[in-house]
Write a protein that holds these residues in place. Sequence first.
Motif, PDB file in Angstrom:
ATOM      1  N   LEU A   1      20.046  32.387  18.053  1.00  0.00           N
ATOM      2  CA  LEU A   1      20.856  32.210  16.774  1.00  0.00           C
ATOM      3  C   LEU A   1      19.980  31.535  15.760  1.00  0.00           C
ATOM      4  CD1 LEU A   1      23.369  33.207  18.353  1.00  0.00           C
ATOM      5  CD2 LEU A   1      24.823  31.433  16.971  1.00  0.00           C
ATOM      6  N   ALA A   2      19.898  31.969  14.487  1.00  0.00           N
ATOM      7  CA  ALA A   2      19.298  31.381  13.619  1.00  0.00           C
ATOM      8  C   ALA A   2      20.564  30.982  12.695  1.00  0.00           C
ATOM      9  CB  ALA A   2      18.233  31.979  12.744  1.00  0.00           C
ATOM     10  N   VAL A   3      20.742  29.539  12.719  1.00  0.00           N
ATOM     11  CA  VAL A   3      21.974  29.331  11.947  1.00  0.00           C
ATOM     12  C   VAL A   3      21.488  28.476  10.627  1.00  0.00           C
ATOM     13  CG1 VAL A   3      23.957  27.298  12.074  1.00  0.00           C
ATOM     14  CG2 VAL A   3      23.283  29.060  13.872  1.00  0.00           C
ATOM     15  N   GLY A   4      22.147  28.925   9.475  1.00  0.00           N
ATOM     16  CA  GLY A   4      21.558  28.319   8.171  1.00  0.00           C
ATOM     17  C   GLY A   4      20.651  28.764   7.567  1.00  0.00           C
ATOM     18  N   SER A   5      20.677  28.803   6.252  1.00  0.00           N
ATOM     19  CA  SER A   5      19.603  29.520   5.444  1.00  0.00           C
ATOM     20  C   SER A   5      18.325  28.896   5.859  1.00  0.00           C
ATOM     21  CB  SER A   5      20.154  29.406   4.155  1.00  0.00           C
ATOM     22  OG  SER A   5      20.592  28.207   3.623  1.00  0.00           O
ATOM     23  N   CYS A   6      18.284  27.585   6.147  1.00  0.00           N
ATOM     24  CA  CYS A   6      16.958  27.044   6.414  1.00  0.00           C
ATOM     25  C   CYS A   6      16.038  27.844   7.323  1.00  0.00           C
ATOM     26  CB  CYS A   6      16.949  25.799   6.858  1.00  0.00           C
ATOM     27  SG  CYS A   6      17.316  24.458   5.656  1.00  0.00           S
ATOM     28  N   ALA A   7      16.809  28.013   8.508  1.00  0.00           N
ATOM     29  CA  ALA A   7      16.346  28.893   9.739  1.00  0.00           C
ATOM     30  C   ALA A   7      16.146  30.270   9.496  1.00  0.00           C
ATOM     31  CB  ALA A   7      17.367  28.504  10.989  1.00  0.00           C
ATOM     32  N   ILE A   8      16.997  30.695   8.571  1.00  0.00           N
ATOM     33  CA  ILE A   8      16.650  32.232   8.324  1.00  0.00           C
ATOM     34  C   ILE A   8      15.812  32.340   7.563  1.00  0.00           C
ATOM     35  CG2 ILE A   8      17.789  34.416   7.289  1.00  0.00           C
ATOM     36  CD1 ILE A   8      20.422  33.153   7.899  1.00  0.00           C
ATOM     37  N   SER A   9      15.447  31.614   6.513  1.00  0.00           N
ATOM     38  CA  SER A   9      14.227  31.927   5.422  1.00  0.00           C
ATOM     39  C   SER A   9      13.687  30.660   4.666  1.00  0.00           C
ATOM     40  CB  SER A   9      14.836  32.893   4.239  1.00  0.00           C
ATOM     41  OG  SER A   9      15.994  32.132   3.628  1.00  0.00           O
ATOM     42  N   LYS A  10      13.973  29.608   5.470  1.00  0.00           N
ATOM     43  CA  LYS A  10      13.447  28.029   4.898  1.00  0.00           C
ATOM     44  C   LYS A  10      14.363  27.518   3.738  1.00  0.00           C
ATOM     45  CE  LYS A  10       9.211  29.786   4.457  1.00  0.00           C
ATOM     46  NZ  LYS A  10       7.714  29.787   4.254  1.00  0.00           N
ATOM     47  N   GLY A  11      15.395  28.436   3.249  1.00  0.00           N
ATOM     48  CA  GLY A  11      16.145  27.835   2.268  1.00  0.00           C
ATOM     49  C   GLY A  11      15.783  27.302   1.161  1.00  0.00           C
ATOM     50  N   VAL A  12      16.263  25.928   0.928  1.00  0.00           N
ATOM     51  CA  VAL A  12      15.758  25.118  -0.082  1.00  0.00           C
ATOM     52  C   VAL A  12      14.322  24.687   0.055  1.00  0.00           C
ATOM     53  CG1 VAL A  12      17.385  24.084  -1.690  1.00  0.00           C
ATOM     54  CG2 VAL A  12      17.381  23.436   0.686  1.00  0.00           C
ATOM     55  N   PHE A  13      13.665  24.862   1.225  1.00  0.00           N
ATOM     56  CA  PHE A  13      12.312  24.171   1.473  1.00  0.00           C
ATOM     57  C   PHE A  13      11.339  25.162   1.526  1.00  0.00           C
ATOM     58  CE2 PHE A  13      15.787  21.845   3.919  1.00  0.00           C
ATOM     59  CZ  PHE A  13      15.990  20.617   3.154  1.00  0.00           C
ATOM     60  N   HIS A  14      11.841  26.456   0.884  1.00  0.00           N
ATOM     61  CA  HIS A  14      10.903  27.382   0.970  1.00  0.00           C
ATOM     62  C   HIS A  14       9.474  27.287   0.493  1.00  0.00           C
ATOM     63  CE1 HIS A  14      11.172  28.677  -3.264  1.00  0.00           C
ATOM     64  NE2 HIS A  14      12.078  28.212  -3.167  1.00  0.00           N
ATOM     65  N   ASP A  15       9.110  26.487  -0.547  1.00  0.00           N
ATOM     66  CA  ASP A  15       7.891  26.108  -0.889  1.00  0.00           C
ATOM     67  C   ASP A  15       7.214  24.969  -0.620  1.00  0.00           C
ATOM     68  OD1 ASP A  15       9.581  24.989  -2.484  1.00  0.00           O
ATOM     69  OD2 ASP A  15       8.818  25.635  -4.535  1.00  0.00           O
ATOM     70  N   SER A  16       7.706  24.189   0.435  1.00  0.00           N
ATOM     71  CA  SER A  16       7.193  22.941   0.908  1.00  0.00           C
ATOM     72  C   SER A  16       5.916  23.025   1.653  1.00  0.00           C
ATOM     73  CB  SER A  16       8.362  22.362   1.770  1.00  0.00           C
ATOM     74  OG  SER A  16       7.729  21.091   2.606  1.00  0.00           O
ATOM     75  N   TYR A  17       5.115  21.967   1.647  1.00  0.00           N
ATOM     76  CA  TYR A  17       3.796  22.178   2.079  1.00  0.00           C
ATOM     77  C   TYR A  17       3.892  21.798   3.891  1.00  0.00           C
ATOM     78  CZ  TYR A  17       4.245  16.993   1.925  1.00  0.00           C
ATOM     79  OH  TYR A  17       4.768  15.664   2.009  1.00  0.00           O
ATOM     80  N   ASN A  18       5.087  21.343   4.380  1.00  0.00           N
ATOM     81  CA  ASN A  18       5.167  20.890   5.671  1.00  0.00           C
ATOM     82  C   ASN A  18       5.886  21.940   6.696  1.00  0.00           C
ATOM     83  OD1 ASN A  18       4.123  19.114   7.527  1.00  0.00           O
ATOM     84  ND2 ASN A  18       6.075  17.943   7.654  1.00  0.00           N
ATOM     85  N   ILE A  19       6.427  23.065   5.940  1.00  0.00           N
ATOM     86  CA  ILE A  19       7.222  23.792   6.651  1.00  0.00           C
ATOM     87  C   ILE A  19       6.545  25.306   7.087  1.00  0.00           C
ATOM     88  CG2 ILE A  19       9.300  25.325   6.374  1.00  0.00           C
ATOM     89  CD1 ILE A  19      10.217  22.555   6.162  1.00  0.00           C
ATOM     90  N   SER A  20       6.505  25.336   8.539  1.00  0.00           N
ATOM     91  CA  SER A  20       5.938  26.723   8.763  1.00  0.00           C
ATOM     92  C   SER A  20       6.836  27.554   9.138  1.00  0.00           C
ATOM     93  CB  SER A  20       4.987  26.380  10.092  1.00  0.00           C
ATOM     94  OG  SER A  20       5.761  25.860  11.272  1.00  0.00           O
ATOM     95  N   GLY A  21       8.162  27.765   8.926  1.00  0.00           N
ATOM     96  CA  GLY A  21       9.040  28.657   9.342  1.00  0.00           C
ATOM     97  C   GLY A  21       8.767  29.843   8.606  1.00  0.00           C
ATOM     98  N   PRO A  22       9.872  30.801   8.500  1.00  0.00           N
ATOM     99  CA  PRO A  22      11.325  30.614   9.000  1.00  0.00           C
ATOM    100  C   PRO A  22      11.110  30.917  10.432  1.00  0.00           C
ATOM    101  CG  PRO A  22      10.925  32.611   8.055  1.00  0.00           C
ATOM    102  CD  PRO A  22       9.641  31.957   7.760  1.00  0.00           C
ATOM    103  N   LEU A  23      12.107  30.798  11.138  1.00  0.00           N
ATOM    104  CA  LEU A  23      12.483  30.725  12.768  1.00  0.00           C
ATOM    105  C   LEU A  23      11.961  32.074  13.192  1.00  0.00           C
ATOM    106  CD1 LEU A  23      13.391  29.158  15.137  1.00  0.00           C
ATOM    107  CD2 LEU A  23      15.562  30.274  14.734  1.00  0.00           C
TER     108      LEU A  23
END
Lengths: 296, 404, 118, 150
Positions: free
Chosen positions: D91-113
Amino acid sequence: MIFEILIYPGFVFLVLASMIYYGILRKVAARMQSRIGPPIWQPILDFIKLVGKEDLNPEQAKAGFTFWPFIAITSVLIAGLLTPIAGIVPLSFTGDIVVLIYFLAFGSLAVYLSGFSSSNPYGVVGSMRGLIQMIGYEFPFIVSILVPVVAAGILSPFLINTLQVHYGWFGFTFPFAAIAYFVSILAKVEVPPFHTPGAHQEIVSGYSTEYTGTRLAMIELAHMIKLFVLISLGIALFFGGSADILMFIVKSLVLLFIITLARVLVARFRIDQILKFTWFFGFVALIDLVRVVLIL
Amino acid sequence: MKEEKKMEKVKEERVTYSLPIGPQHPMYVEAENLNVYLDGETIVDVDINVGYLHRGIEELMQRRNYLQNIYLSERICGICSGIHSMTYCQCIENLLDVNIPERAKYIRTMVLELERLHSHFLFLGVVGYEIGMDTAFMYAWKDREFSMDMLEQVSGNRVNYAMPTVGGVRRDVPNHIIPSMLKKLNHLEKRTEYYRKVFLRDRTIIARTRGLGILPKKDVERFSIVGPVARASGLKIDVRRDTPYLKYDDLDWKVIVEKAEDSQSRVMVKVLEIFQSIKILRQCLKKLPSLDREIKTKVPLVIPKAEAIAITEAPRGELVYYAMSNGTDRPERMRIRTPSFVNIIYSLPIILKEQQLADLPAIVASIDPCFSCTDRMTLIDTKSGEKKTVDETYLKKLGERRLK
Amino acid sequence: MRLTGEALKNVFKRPFTQKYPKVKPIIPEGLRGRVEHDKNKCIYCGMCDKYCPSGAIEVEVGRAWRYDMGRCLFCSQCEEVCKYMVRKNAITMVMDFEHAERKKSRLITIHKKPKPEK
Amino acid sequence: MVFRRFGERIVCYARRKSPWVLHLDTGGCNGCAIETFAVLTPRYDIERFGGLSKANPRHSDVLIISGAVTKKIESRLGRIYDQTPEPKVVLAVGSCAISKGVFHDSYNISGPLDRIMPVDVYVPGCPPKPEAILQGLIKALDVWREKYRI
Ligand code: SF4
Ligand code: SF4
Ligand code: SF4
Ligand code: SF4
Ligand code: SF4
Ligand code: SF4
Ligand code: SF4
Ligand code: SF4
């Protein structure tokens, strides 16, 4: 005989009854926490599910990883066959209470050995704690069991059971031993405050950390059966015995309810606190043992 | 130096094995890694390895405009999200030198105190859970639902309320929900009294908290540890009293201080603070209907060059926001100093030393660790302790000017 | 053992649990559930896109409006912008919360600007 | 043959009635983590569906993952997925896990899940209400029925 060993009150009955009892425990605990909780047949569903799951073999596992859980379940099942349940014992011979103590202890030991054989640090810590805890609870357990045995002068729990039905509760004559026995039930089945070997918050799942699928199901089942066997043994030795099913059910449910209360109400002990606590009750039980020996 | 080397050697000899806790571990919901060095069951040392949750928020803030940043700052953390966005807004208001309407101030205070309530109940539950008493966890979280309900009623969401905006608040609190909120507060007060007794008197809880995880007052001062953790060691600091913001200086409440320095006193500080929060909330709710309906002042979205700071008291301690604008609709630089960072990094090694492994969760839980905001700042050089104090007094001066 | 009384009482009380899938919970007024967009009121100006903190709304100015619920923060900033800055009121927050989907693509809404009727 | 089918049906039924969950926050704001935790508590009580929080990937059937995946946790996440025995759902819970949400343009994020592991159910929300997470869970259990019923 075959029917007795396999179906009632043998293996199948033992397994089902212990699952249902465990389910009742979970349900009542949930209600105490103001939740709805699972249906009482939940452990059966869990068991079937686990059996149908993939078995993963960790690379670092040592020999014995596969068979210790099965040994655990076998030995507690045999212990179950030696215990009078509602006044019936499928297997009975002289000296069987000693054998029973050994099989119960060996059941716990096998579970802890399975933790060692998984070579997972959490598993090892959990098993280590389990062994230390065993040093703690075997003492009050054995002493408290010796009290009715010495008092009655017989080794068969079945005969002690019948004796109690006719002559009254050993729990009243030897209250200290009964209390010590109850404490050692809690410790043996790792109900709070004794759930240190599997302490969720410190060492994930303790000895069963690496286990999946069928083997995990066996470990959990051994745990449930141990609970049921210890309750029945308690009834046979201290709480008035049970001649028929109804009396057995009532008594065992009352005991189960008290165990549930303990599970719900107390925080976990540290391992050193456990040793102090259990040995304290061991000495409490010794009072009764001394009394019995002196009177006789 | 020699002493240290010796210590190092002793340590090496004693350590029999190390146990990794995390990043995925039942002890806490967040992904974090503690490496515990053990001698049997005794903890010799811990290594804290943070950074699993680093999301680069300060950098992201420089790329978004001031309105978007409200919601970003809120998502630094989901537990005290309200205080983050409020402090952010306060900081930007300081940049602009605007005053927000009275009603907005009251509503903000209210949301902050509701948040403190939910956060402290959460903490009580977590402590119960960590000492292996699931029922305490269940009860505390059951009562926490009442504060969540209030927050949902007021703001429209359970977590991440999106209440403040630059220049005021976004939603009004209608009069008709006030009676039901007062009823819930009464219920919570009764329950808190109950928890006070439980955490003070229950034998098994005492066995796992009293006298454990000692954090001496001098260490608190040395590492400038903040918030309830510092107050539990007898240090009377609270930003709400020291540099009052919003309506705190008009309201009647007091700073809770405990002297015992152990896990139990840290729990008790939080329990007693719940009473204070309820008191503040009651006063706010009483005052609210008589106030003017205006909840927002108009503010420009392009901000001329300036620097500002805002300091607030989050449920876990002092929170500092620093902002620098450059004449566009985006900040030039944002800097956030969060309470949990100091509280965790400095106090964990002290309070865990020579304790039992079995006590680790309870002790760690007692300082209420939460890593979301800690991880934002893992790249900071933690060794330059001196420089930081200098920075802080400078910032404080700046802040006082702005806050006046 | 201080919890004994409470625990015993709870056995005979009704549990606190909501029977969620069967009984829907009471939703407080003003819950921010989901963004709903009125394609006829909208003028496709792109202001909501500019102020959306997570980029959940993308507007092709003058042509199309795209909303990704899987990225939305349910903050209602877009509603505010559309209402007070653009004064069009094309976006409203709907009070439902059950959005779980098996396919990510089902979380996306695309509205094209309707052809003007002649 | 008939017995086999029958057995499979029973196992499938048991599986749907006993979802043991593992929850992991992979670098979001914690909001989803807290709401997932709340699902265990009296008001939502996941145990009435047979669920237990296991916190051990080897014991769990349902992975509830929240948060935009940071670079540091990515490899761990893969390992946790591998450690979970089949059959499992994610289960991908929350917009972060689905599409990186607010953090979509951060340099340290390699998601989405779903770049890292196959996701079965998406639960949007920031954070979703606990009821929504429960709904996602129920949906995920239906996935099982389709995926593993022969
Ligand atoms: S804390 Fe510093 S390094 Fe980390 S994201 Fe923010 S600005 Fe960048
Ligand atoms: S102090 Fe803890 S709860 Fe507050 S913002 Fe930081 S991580 Fe979140
Ligand atoms: S300190 Fe330098 S190398 Fe390290 S993360 Fe920051 S920018 Fe990169
Ligand atoms: S104290 Fe020094 S190292 Fe830390 S942020 Fe400030 S200037 Fe950088
Ligand atoms: S701000 Fe309103 S009118 Fe403009 S594009 Fe967005 S929805 Fe349409
Ligand atoms: S609610 Fe917030 S995140 Fe969602 S589309 Fe609107 S502005 Fe963007
Ligand atoms: S008048 Fe309003 S809607 Fe039109 S372009 Fe200007 S700001 Fe946008
Ligand atoms: S989806 Fe929202 S609430 Fe959930 S972790 Fe991400 S930012 Fe936090």
